[in-house]
Design a protein around this motif. Structure first.
Motif, PDB file in Angstrom:
ATOM      1  N   ALA A 299       0.830  -1.203   0.000  1.00 37.33           N
ATOM      2  CA  ALA A 299       0.000   0.000   0.000  1.00 37.33           C
ATOM      3  C   ALA A 299       0.868   1.259   0.000  1.00 37.33           C
ATOM      4  O   ALA A 299       0.553   2.242  -0.673  1.00 37.33           O
ATOM      5  N   GLU A 300       1.978   1.210   0.743  1.00 36.55           N
ATOM      6  CA  GLU A 300       2.891   2.355   0.768  1.00 36.55           C
ATOM      7  C   GLU A 300       3.532   2.557  -0.607  1.00 36.55           C
ATOM      8  O   GLU A 300       3.655   3.688  -1.089  1.00 36.55           O
ATOM      9  N   ARG A 301       3.926   1.463  -1.251  1.00 28.98           N
ATOM     10  CA  ARG A 301       4.489   1.556  -2.614  1.00 28.98           C
ATOM     11  C   ARG A 301       3.461   2.137  -3.582  1.00 28.98           C
ATOM     12  O   ARG A 301       3.798   2.945  -4.455  1.00 28.98           O
ATOM     13  N   GLU A 302       2.203   1.714  -3.433  1.00 29.88           N
ATOM     14  CA  GLU A 302       1.146   2.231  -4.304  1.00 29.88           C
ATOM     15  C   GLU A 302       0.975   3.734  -4.100  1.00 29.88           C
ATOM     16  O   GLU A 302       0.839   4.481  -5.067  1.00 29.88           O
ATOM     17  N   GLU A 303       1.001   4.175  -2.861  1.00 23.51           N
ATOM     18  CA  GLU A 303       0.864   5.611  -2.588  1.00 23.51           C
ATOM     19  C   GLU A 303       2.014   6.400  -3.208  1.00 23.51           C
ATOM     20  O   GLU A 303       1.803   7.448  -3.811  1.00 23.51           O
ATOM     21  N   ILE A 304       3.224   5.889  -3.093  1.00 23.13           N
ATOM     22  CA  ILE A 304       4.385   6.562  -3.683  1.00 23.13           C
ATOM     23  C   ILE A 304       4.223   6.646  -5.203  1.00 23.13           C
ATOM     24  O   ILE A 304       4.466   7.691  -5.814  1.00 23.13           O
ATOM     25  N   GLY A 305       3.788   5.545  -5.819  1.00 22.53           N
ATOM     26  CA  GLY A 305       3.565   5.540  -7.265  1.00 22.53           C
ATOM     27  C   GLY A 305       2.482   6.512  -7.692  1.00 22.53           C
ATOM     28  O   GLY A 305       2.619   7.223  -8.692  1.00 22.53           O
ATOM     29  N   LEU A 306       1.397   6.561  -6.919  1.00 19.80           N
ATOM     30  CA  LEU A 306       0.297   7.477  -7.237  1.00 19.80           C
ATOM     31  C   LEU A 306       0.741   8.935  -7.115  1.00 19.80           C
ATOM     32  O   LEU A 306       0.383   9.770  -7.940  1.00 19.80           O
ATOM     33  N   ARG A 307       1.530   9.227  -6.090  1.00 16.94           N
ATOM     34  CA  ARG A 307       2.019  10.603  -5.930  1.00 16.94           C
ATOM     35  C   ARG A 307       2.955  10.983  -7.088  1.00 16.94           C
ATOM     36  O   ARG A 307       2.917  12.115  -7.570  1.00 16.94           O
ATOM     37  N   GLY A 308       3.754  10.033  -7.554  1.00 16.81           N
ATOM     38  CA  GLY A 308       4.603  10.287  -8.712  1.00 16.81           C
ATOM     39  C   GLY A 308       3.777  10.531  -9.968  1.00 16.81           C
ATOM     40  O   GLY A 308       4.076  11.421 -10.762  1.00 16.81           O
TER      41      GLY A 308
END
Length: 79
Positions: free
Chosen positions: A48-57
């Motif tokens: 979920a943290e990786r997904e959030e980082i990807g979404l912010r990018g």
């Protein structure tokens, strides 16, 4: 955020959808899930943290494209 016009409509709609996804991930309470035993996890907090980082990018990229496609800003650097 300005209203969509012509070719910016796709970017505008994409930005709205990505912002909604970032909010959902932010509301998933990753810290609380990480404190639970692994057998109680509904999702892996690291994923979920990786997904959030990807979404912010992705959100940053959409905003950069929006800035590049605004009239009168061609040829200027967005720093």
């Amino acid at each position: 955020m300005s209203a969509p016009s012509g070719e910016n409509e796709f970017l505008y709609e994409l930005k709205i959808e990505v912002e909604e996804e970032v909010i959902l991930v932010g509301e998933s309470h990753l810290e609380e899930a990480a404190d639970l035993p692994i057998t109680d996890w509904l999702f892996d907090p690291t994923d979920a943290e990786r997904e959030e980082i990807g979404l912010r990018g992705l959100l940053d990229a959409v905003e950069a494209l929006e800035g590049d496609s605004r009239p009168g800003e061609h040829g200027t650097a967005n720093a």
